[in-house]
Motif scaffolding. Sequence first.
Motif, short mmCIF file in Angstrom:
data_model
loop_
_atom_site.label_atom_id
_atom_site.label_comp_id
_atom_site.label_asym_id
_atom_site.label_seq_id
_atom_site.Cartn_x
_atom_site.Cartn_y
_atom_site.Cartn_z
N GLY A 13 65.05 85.90 2.82
CA GLY A 13 64.21 87.09 2.74
C GLY A 13 64.59 88.19 3.71
N THR A 14 65.80 88.13 4.28
CA THR A 14 66.25 89.17 5.20
C THR A 14 67.34 90.00 4.53
OG1 THR A 14 67.99 87.84 6.23
CG2 THR A 14 65.78 87.67 7.19
N SER A 15 67.85 90.98 5.28
CA SER A 15 68.90 91.85 4.74
C SER A 15 70.19 91.07 4.44
CB SER A 15 69.19 92.99 5.72
OG SER A 15 69.58 92.46 6.97
N LEU A 36 73.29 78.98 -11.31
CA LEU A 36 73.08 79.30 -9.90
C LEU A 36 71.61 79.01 -9.57
CD1 LEU A 36 74.90 82.75 -9.72
CD2 LEU A 36 75.78 80.55 -8.93
N TYR A 37 71.38 78.33 -8.47
CA TYR A 37 70.03 78.03 -8.03
C TYR A 37 69.82 78.73 -6.69
CZ TYR A 37 70.17 74.47 -11.60
OH TYR A 37 70.27 73.82 -12.80
N PHE A 38 68.81 79.58 -6.64
CA PHE A 38 68.49 80.31 -5.42
C PHE A 38 67.27 79.66 -4.78
CE2 PHE A 38 70.65 83.21 -8.26
CZ PHE A 38 71.64 83.72 -7.44
N ALA A 39 67.38 79.36 -3.48
CA ALA A 39 66.31 78.66 -2.78
C ALA A 39 65.78 79.51 -1.63
CB ALA A 39 66.84 77.34 -2.23
N TYR A 40 64.47 79.67 -1.63
CA TYR A 40 63.77 80.32 -0.52
C TYR A 40 62.73 79.33 -0.03
CZ TYR A 40 60.72 83.50 2.04
OH TYR A 40 59.96 84.10 3.01
N VAL A 41 62.86 78.89 1.21
CA VAL A 41 61.92 77.92 1.76
C VAL A 41 61.18 78.57 2.92
CG1 VAL A 41 61.61 75.64 2.79
CG2 VAL A 41 63.43 76.01 1.11
N ALA A 42 59.89 78.78 2.72
CA ALA A 42 59.05 79.34 3.78
C ALA A 42 58.70 78.21 4.73
CB ALA A 42 57.78 79.95 3.18
N TYR A 83 70.17 81.28 -14.08
CA TYR A 83 69.75 81.04 -12.70
C TYR A 83 68.30 80.57 -12.65
CZ TYR A 83 66.76 85.17 -12.13
OH TYR A 83 65.75 86.08 -12.22
N GLU A 84 67.98 79.99 -11.50
CA GLU A 84 66.61 79.58 -11.23
C GLU A 84 66.32 79.91 -9.77
OE1 GLU A 84 63.92 75.50 -11.00
OE2 GLU A 84 65.79 75.48 -12.13
N LEU A 85 65.15 80.51 -9.53
CA LEU A 85 64.70 80.78 -8.16
C LEU A 85 63.66 79.73 -7.81
CD1 LEU A 85 64.42 82.42 -5.55
CD2 LEU A 85 62.80 83.90 -6.75
N ILE A 86 63.91 79.01 -6.73
CA ILE A 86 62.99 77.97 -6.28
C ILE A 86 62.38 78.45 -4.97
CG2 ILE A 86 62.78 75.55 -5.61
CD1 ILE A 86 65.57 75.21 -7.13
N VAL A 87 61.07 78.58 -4.96
CA VAL A 87 60.36 79.01 -3.76
C VAL A 87 59.44 77.88 -3.34
CG1 VAL A 87 58.75 80.70 -2.77
CG2 VAL A 87 60.46 81.43 -4.46
N GLU A 88 59.62 77.40 -2.11
CA GLU A 88 58.82 76.29 -1.61
C GLU A 88 58.42 76.54 -0.17
OE1 GLU A 88 59.78 72.31 -2.32
OE2 GLU A 88 60.64 72.68 -4.29
N ARG A 89 57.55 75.69 0.32
CA ARG A 89 57.10 75.75 1.70
C ARG A 89 57.37 74.38 2.32
NH1 ARG A 89 53.91 78.84 4.43
NH2 ARG A 89 52.89 79.85 2.69
N ASN A 91 59.74 72.03 5.51
CA ASN A 91 60.92 71.93 6.36
C ASN A 91 62.13 72.37 5.54
OD1 ASN A 91 63.42 70.63 7.32
ND2 ASN A 91 62.09 69.80 8.90
N PRO A 92 62.78 73.47 5.93
CA PRO A 92 63.89 73.99 5.11
C PRO A 92 65.03 72.99 4.89
CG PRO A 92 63.18 75.63 6.69
CD PRO A 92 62.47 74.36 7.05
N VAL A 93 65.40 72.23 5.92
CA VAL A 93 66.49 71.26 5.76
C VAL A 93 66.11 70.21 4.72
CG1 VAL A 93 67.87 69.49 6.92
CG2 VAL A 93 67.37 71.63 8.09
N GLU A 94 64.92 69.64 4.86
CA GLU A 94 64.47 68.61 3.91
C GLU A 94 64.35 69.15 2.50
OE1 GLU A 94 60.82 67.03 5.47
OE2 GLU A 94 61.80 66.19 7.24
N LYS A 95 63.77 70.34 2.36
CA LYS A 95 63.57 70.92 1.02
C LYS A 95 64.91 71.22 0.34
CE LYS A 95 59.07 71.03 0.87
NZ LYS A 95 58.27 70.35 -0.14
N ILE A 96 65.85 71.78 1.09
CA ILE A 96 67.14 72.12 0.49
C ILE A 96 67.90 70.86 0.10
CG2 ILE A 96 69.43 73.09 1.01
CD1 ILE A 96 68.02 75.54 2.01
N LEU A 97 67.88 69.85 0.96
CA LEU A 97 68.56 68.60 0.61
C LEU A 97 67.91 67.94 -0.62
CD1 LEU A 97 69.30 67.12 4.14
CD2 LEU A 97 70.91 68.19 2.54
N LYS A 98 66.60 68.04 -0.73
CA LYS A 98 65.90 67.51 -1.91
C LYS A 98 66.35 68.26 -3.18
CE LYS A 98 61.29 66.87 -3.81
NZ LYS A 98 59.89 67.26 -3.72
N MET A 99 66.46 69.59 -3.07
CA MET A 99 66.91 70.39 -4.21
C MET A 99 68.33 70.00 -4.63
SD MET A 99 65.68 74.21 -3.17
CE MET A 99 64.16 74.40 -2.26
#
Length: 124
Positions: A13-15, A36-42, A83-89, A91-99
């Motif tokens: 979510g940054t520049s 392409l899978y885009f991941a944003y983990v809050a 593409y798919e945008l995945i937005v989750e909340r 722990n970013p490391v855990e969520k990305i590895l799960k994805m």
Amino acid sequence: MKSFSRILIGLDGTSTDETILKHAVQIGRILKVEALYFAYVAPGVVLPDKMEEFREAVTPLDENPKEVLVEEIEKQLSDGFRYELIVERGNPVEKILKMVVEKEIDLIVLGRKPKSVLGYISRE
């Protein structure tokens, strides 16, 4: 040589996202990926067990980053990548590895800024 058909791109979510998107799309074109899978983990909030059922009320996931990210993604993907945008909340490391496991990801693209969530993930 192994081919790459599914790429996960981490966004924060940054520049930096604009640069990451441009490079990820170029990689996707060169490798002729299927998706392409885009991941944003809050980052998540730690709550006591008794409060867990109220997580969404206490820490609602902001929809604004999702709208902004979709706009940026679609601007870069003018030639129709799937593409798919995945937005989750959480722990970013855990969520990305799960994805990575769930989506059978072949390649991960992350930015690296010293004091950002993605910088932390790439170091982990």
